[in-house]
Design a protein around this motif. Structure first.
Motif, PDB file in Angstrom:
ATOM      1  N   GLU A  84      20.544  46.582  30.303  1.00  0.00           N
ATOM      2  CA  GLU A  84      21.382  47.572  30.780  1.00  0.00           C
ATOM      3  C   GLU A  84      22.673  47.245  31.648  1.00  0.00           C
ATOM      4  OE1 GLU A  84      21.415  51.851  33.524  1.00  0.00           O
ATOM      5  OE2 GLU A  84      19.474  50.889  33.012  1.00  0.00           O
ATOM      6  N   ILE A  85      22.435  46.310  32.449  1.00  0.00           N
ATOM      7  CA  ILE A  85      23.353  45.637  33.249  1.00  0.00           C
ATOM      8  C   ILE A  85      24.650  44.792  32.191  1.00  0.00           C
ATOM      9  CG2 ILE A  85      24.136  43.870  35.012  1.00  0.00           C
ATOM     10  CD1 ILE A  85      21.499  44.906  36.412  1.00  0.00           C
ATOM     11  N   PHE A  86      24.172  43.902  31.567  1.00  0.00           N
ATOM     12  CA  PHE A  86      24.802  43.343  30.656  1.00  0.00           C
ATOM     13  C   PHE A  86      25.328  43.979  29.402  1.00  0.00           C
ATOM     14  CE2 PHE A  86      22.730  39.796  32.935  1.00  0.00           C
ATOM     15  CZ  PHE A  86      23.987  39.025  33.270  1.00  0.00           C
ATOM     16  N   SER A  87      25.108  45.182  29.404  1.00  0.00           N
ATOM     17  CA  SER A  87      25.872  46.268  28.267  1.00  0.00           C
ATOM     18  C   SER A  87      27.318  46.500  28.664  1.00  0.00           C
ATOM     19  CB  SER A  87      24.882  47.386  27.981  1.00  0.00           C
ATOM     20  OG  SER A  87      24.972  48.378  29.448  1.00  0.00           O
ATOM     21  N   ASP A  88      27.517  46.480  29.988  1.00  0.00           N
ATOM     22  CA  ASP A  88      28.845  46.814  30.395  1.00  0.00           C
ATOM     23  C   ASP A  88      29.135  45.938  31.835  1.00  0.00           C
ATOM     24  OD1 ASP A  88      31.617  47.471  30.632  1.00  0.00           O
ATOM     25  OD2 ASP A  88      30.969  49.659  31.378  1.00  0.00           O
ATOM     26  N   PRO A  89      29.346  44.592  31.536  1.00  0.00           N
ATOM     27  CA  PRO A  89      29.449  43.671  32.674  1.00  0.00           C
ATOM     28  C   PRO A  89      30.638  43.889  33.625  1.00  0.00           C
ATOM     29  CG  PRO A  89      29.519  42.264  30.733  1.00  0.00           C
ATOM     30  CD  PRO A  89      29.210  43.783  30.402  1.00  0.00           C
ATOM     31  N   PHE A  90      31.878  44.248  32.679  1.00  0.00           N
ATOM     32  CA  PHE A  90      33.009  44.437  33.539  1.00  0.00           C
ATOM     33  C   PHE A  90      33.788  45.690  33.802  1.00  0.00           C
ATOM     34  CE2 PHE A  90      32.645  40.149  31.250  1.00  0.00           C
ATOM     35  CZ  PHE A  90      33.024  39.579  32.172  1.00  0.00           C
ATOM     36  N   TYR A  91      32.718  46.550  34.119  1.00  0.00           N
ATOM     37  CA  TYR A  91      33.270  47.875  34.603  1.00  0.00           C
ATOM     38  C   TYR A  91      33.889  47.809  36.102  1.00  0.00           C
ATOM     39  CZ  TYR A  91      29.143  48.686  37.538  1.00  0.00           C
ATOM     40  OH  TYR A  91      28.575  48.633  38.527  1.00  0.00           O
ATOM     41  N   ARG A  92      34.611  48.873  36.297  1.00  0.00           N
ATOM     42  CA  ARG A  92      35.245  48.900  37.780  1.00  0.00           C
ATOM     43  C   ARG A  92      35.224  50.492  38.149  1.00  0.00           C
ATOM     44  NH1 ARG A  92      38.351  44.754  39.773  1.00  0.00           N
ATOM     45  NH2 ARG A  92      38.824  42.892  38.278  1.00  0.00           N
ATOM     46  N   ASN A  93      34.465  50.704  39.094  1.00  0.00           N
ATOM     47  CA  ASN A  93      34.657  52.074  39.542  1.00  0.00           C
ATOM     48  C   ASN A  93      35.091  52.075  41.232  1.00  0.00           C
ATOM     49  OD1 ASN A  93      33.574  53.138  37.099  1.00  0.00           O
ATOM     50  ND2 ASN A  93      31.394  52.864  38.105  1.00  0.00           N
ATOM     51  N   GLY A  94      35.875  51.249  41.446  1.00  0.00           N
ATOM     52  CA  GLY A  94      36.291  51.002  42.907  1.00  0.00           C
ATOM     53  C   GLY A  94      36.060  49.596  43.492  1.00  0.00           C
ATOM     54  N   PRO A  95      36.548  49.295  44.583  1.00  0.00           N
ATOM     55  CA  PRO A  95      36.669  47.728  45.021  1.00  0.00           C
ATOM     56  C   PRO A  95      35.078  47.405  45.411  1.00  0.00           C
ATOM     57  CG  PRO A  95      37.434  49.279  46.837  1.00  0.00           C
ATOM     58  CD  PRO A  95      37.406  50.036  45.480  1.00  0.00           C
ATOM     59  N   ASN A  96      34.177  48.380  45.602  1.00  0.00           N
ATOM     60  CA  ASN A  96      32.958  48.244  45.997  1.00  0.00           C
ATOM     61  C   ASN A  96      31.792  48.232  45.028  1.00  0.00           C
ATOM     62  OD1 ASN A  96      33.653  46.966  48.569  1.00  0.00           O
ATOM     63  ND2 ASN A  96      33.461  48.998  49.457  1.00  0.00           N
ATOM     64  N   ASP A  97      32.411  48.549  43.757  1.00  0.00           N
ATOM     65  CA  ASP A  97      31.288  49.000  42.562  1.00  0.00           C
ATOM     66  C   ASP A  97      32.026  48.285  41.280  1.00  0.00           C
ATOM     67  OD1 ASP A  97      29.485  50.154  41.119  1.00  0.00           O
ATOM     68  OD2 ASP A  97      30.037  52.252  41.015  1.00  0.00           O
ATOM     69  N   GLN A  98      31.582  47.390  41.165  1.00  0.00           N
ATOM     70  CA  GLN A  98      31.976  46.545  39.836  1.00  0.00           C
ATOM     71  C   GLN A  98      31.067  45.881  39.138  1.00  0.00           C
ATOM     72  OE1 GLN A  98      35.414  43.791  40.872  1.00  0.00           O
ATOM     73  NE2 GLN A  98      36.237  45.089  42.346  1.00  0.00           N
ATOM     74  N   GLY A  99      31.346  45.634  38.102  1.00  0.00           N
ATOM     75  CA  GLY A  99      30.419  44.924  37.172  1.00  0.00           C
ATOM     76  C   GLY A  99      29.731  43.341  37.505  1.00  0.00           C
ATOM     77  N   VAL A 100      28.886  43.085  37.024  1.00  0.00           N
ATOM     78  CA  VAL A 100      28.222  41.678  37.399  1.00  0.00           C
ATOM     79  C   VAL A 100      29.187  40.759  36.973  1.00  0.00           C
ATOM     80  CG1 VAL A 100      26.720  41.631  35.471  1.00  0.00           C
ATOM     81  CG2 VAL A 100      26.383  40.062  37.651  1.00  0.00           C
ATOM     82  N   GLY A 101      29.871  40.764  35.834  1.00  0.00           N
ATOM     83  CA  GLY A 101      30.852  39.823  34.968  1.00  0.00           C
ATOM     84  C   GLY A 101      31.781  39.515  36.517  1.00  0.00           C
ATOM     85  N   LEU A 156      32.687  35.950  38.280  1.00  0.00           N
ATOM     86  CA  LEU A 156      34.041  35.155  38.274  1.00  0.00           C
ATOM     87  C   LEU A 156      34.749  35.113  39.573  1.00  0.00           C
ATOM     88  CD1 LEU A 156      35.764  37.166  35.152  1.00  0.00           C
ATOM     89  CD2 LEU A 156      34.705  34.743  35.307  1.00  0.00           C
ATOM     90  N   ALA A 157      34.743  36.256  40.587  1.00  0.00           N
ATOM     91  CA  ALA A 157      34.902  36.004  41.779  1.00  0.00           C
ATOM     92  C   ALA A 157      34.480  34.708  42.409  1.00  0.00           C
ATOM     93  CB  ALA A 157      34.891  37.311  42.574  1.00  0.00           C
ATOM     94  N   SER A 158      33.113  34.491  42.458  1.00  0.00           N
ATOM     95  CA  SER A 158      32.367  33.488  43.067  1.00  0.00           C
ATOM     96  C   SER A 158      32.822  32.081  42.332  1.00  0.00           C
ATOM     97  CB  SER A 158      30.752  33.819  42.885  1.00  0.00           C
ATOM     98  OG  SER A 158      30.504  34.753  43.528  1.00  0.00           O
ATOM     99  N   LEU A 159      32.878  32.065  41.253  1.00  0.00           N
ATOM    100  CA  LEU A 159      33.250  31.082  40.655  1.00  0.00           C
ATOM    101  C   LEU A 159      34.749  30.416  40.943  1.00  0.00           C
ATOM    102  CD1 LEU A 159      32.055  31.465  37.020  1.00  0.00           C
ATOM    103  CD2 LEU A 159      31.383  29.639  38.589  1.00  0.00           C
ATOM    104  N   GLN A 160      35.719  31.381  41.240  1.00  0.00           N
ATOM    105  CA  GLN A 160      36.831  31.100  41.630  1.00  0.00           C
ATOM    106  C   GLN A 160      36.906  30.505  42.863  1.00  0.00           C
ATOM    107  OE1 GLN A 160      39.627  34.634  41.813  1.00  0.00           O
ATOM    108  NE2 GLN A 160      41.452  33.444  42.347  1.00  0.00           N
ATOM    109  N   ARG A 161      36.064  30.934  44.046  1.00  0.00           N
ATOM    110  CA  ARG A 161      35.985  30.515  45.281  1.00  0.00           C
ATOM    111  C   ARG A 161      35.184  29.059  45.212  1.00  0.00           C
ATOM    112  NH1 ARG A 161      33.779  35.721  46.267  1.00  0.00           N
ATOM    113  NH2 ARG A 161      35.441  37.016  47.488  1.00  0.00           N
ATOM    114  N   VAL A 162      34.555  28.872  44.330  1.00  0.00           N
ATOM    115  CA  VAL A 162      33.855  27.592  44.126  1.00  0.00           C
ATOM    116  C   VAL A 162      34.841  26.341  43.643  1.00  0.00           C
ATOM    117  CG1 VAL A 162      32.236  26.393  42.921  1.00  0.00           C
ATOM    118  CG2 VAL A 162      31.533  28.523  43.757  1.00  0.00           C
ATOM    119  N   ALA A 163      35.778  26.932  42.673  1.00  0.00           N
ATOM    120  CA  ALA A 163      36.659  25.955  42.029  1.00  0.00           C
ATOM    121  C   ALA A 163      37.458  25.574  43.083  1.00  0.00           C
ATOM    122  CB  ALA A 163      37.306  26.782  40.669  1.00  0.00           C
ATOM    123  N   VAL A 164      38.134  26.636  43.832  1.00  0.00           N
ATOM    124  CA  VAL A 164      39.041  26.193  44.914  1.00  0.00           C
ATOM    125  C   VAL A 164      38.612  25.384  46.021  1.00  0.00           C
ATOM    126  CG1 VAL A 164      40.630  26.967  46.690  1.00  0.00           C
ATOM    127  CG2 VAL A 164      40.564  28.145  44.442  1.00  0.00           C
TER     128      VAL A 164
END
Length: 313
Positions: A99-116, A120-128
């Motif tokens: 169920e989670i990965f059926s729509d991993p990139f949804y956005r319902n606000g700044p504190n309600d976003q998909g796992v994707g 990506l946000a964590s990978l960006q911090r790790v890369a920097v």
């Protein structure tokens, strides 16, 4: 022409008939010597075909991981049953993951976003943070390993700061940078720099002395020594430090995001805990492990491509 055969006076003479009889007896006793070559023994078993060997190798490569996964799932199911389903079982977690990965990139606000988006946000911090650590740590490792005075000067500092917990560095980052995102990047930087510094310095110190003697005879500059002698010899050690550092960075970011908030896989885990959604936490654990496994695999492939040594995963 008449041929004569001379016998030693000490050698006993055998009559002609006895000689012929012995020859016939020998021929009868060993019929194969007179009839032809010896008969071959039992036929050796034919060698296994290539297809059978490939199938056996594939089976040996697949069976142990399947047994390990099966053992994990079995223990997980037992723990779930003994805790009264307070910890969801494998089937329930799998259904939630679908169920989670059926729509991993949804956005319902700044504190309600998909796992994707969180991954990506964590990978960006790790890369920097990891990139900054590589830019500082690898040259520092070369310098520390090259000069004995710097090595003796930096060893106590590295030994003192390396065991510090990542979470102990986070308040320092919040105090200095006045923001959650740069504080998380700072925590990744300070925790992932040590494996690269240490492994690179050790690699430089283990370069054979004969190489340095040749460089001294040829009167090479420090830049030529670093680029033509040290770098090729140190590359396996350096890539090992990079592998260890990226694993440390991915571990640190989860803990840092739990405390700093915002968007990220660590914040997503903490938010699901506040909602008492244990199933999503288990899904996040497997997501974190899967991403870490992919990062490790990518770095192993990179190390294999740039070194002559076999790199084990």
């Amino acid at each position: 022409m008449v041929s004569a055969v001379f016998h030693s006076p000490l050698e006993p003479q055998a009559p002609a008939g006895a000689s012929d009889a012995s020859k016939s007896i020998a021929a009868n006793a060993h019929p194969t010597s007179a009839a032809g070559p010896k008969a071959s023994g039992p036929a050796s078993p034919p060698p296994r075909s290539d297809a059978r060997q490939r199938w056996s190798a594939l089976w040996l490569a697949v069976l142990p991981p399947l047994c390990g996964v099966g053992l994990l799932l079995g223990l997980w199911a037992v723990v779930s049953a003994t805790t009264g389903q307070s910890i969801p079982g494998p089937l329930q977690t799998w259904a939630q993951a679908v169920e989670i990965f059926s729509d991993p990139f949804y956005r319902n606000g700044p504190n309600d976003q998909g796992v994707g988006w969180n991954v990506l946000a964590s990978l960006q911090r790790v890369a920097v943070g990891f990139g900054l650590a590589a830019l500082v740590g690898i040259p520092a490792g070369f310098v520390i390993g090259r000069f004995a005075f710097l090595s003796r000067m930096c060893n106590p500092v590295i030994s003192l700061l390396r065991p510090v917990s990542p979470l102990a560095w986070l308040p320092i980052g919040l105090l200095v940078f006045k923001g959650a995102n740069p504080a998380a990047i700072w925590t990744i930087f300070i925790c992932s720099i040590w494996p690269m510094v240490i492994n690179t310095a050790v690699g430089v110190q283990r370069v054979p002395q004969d190489y340095m003697n040749v460089a001294r005879v040829l009167n090479l500059s420090e830049w030529k020594i670093a680029t033509t002698i040290l770098f090729p010899a140190v590359l396996p050690y350096m890539l090992t430090g990079v592998r260890l550092a990226v694993g440390t960075a991915w571990l640190v970011i989860v803990a840092a995001e739990m405390l700093t908030g915002g968007v990220g896989i660590g914040f997503w885990v903490w938010d699901e805990w506040n909602n008492l959604n244990v199933t999503n936490i288990l899904v996040a654990i497997f997501v974190i492990g899967g991403v870490g496994l992919l990062l490790e695999w990518a770095l192993v492939r990179l190390a294999t491509a740039f070194t002559f040594e076999e790199v084990q995963s």
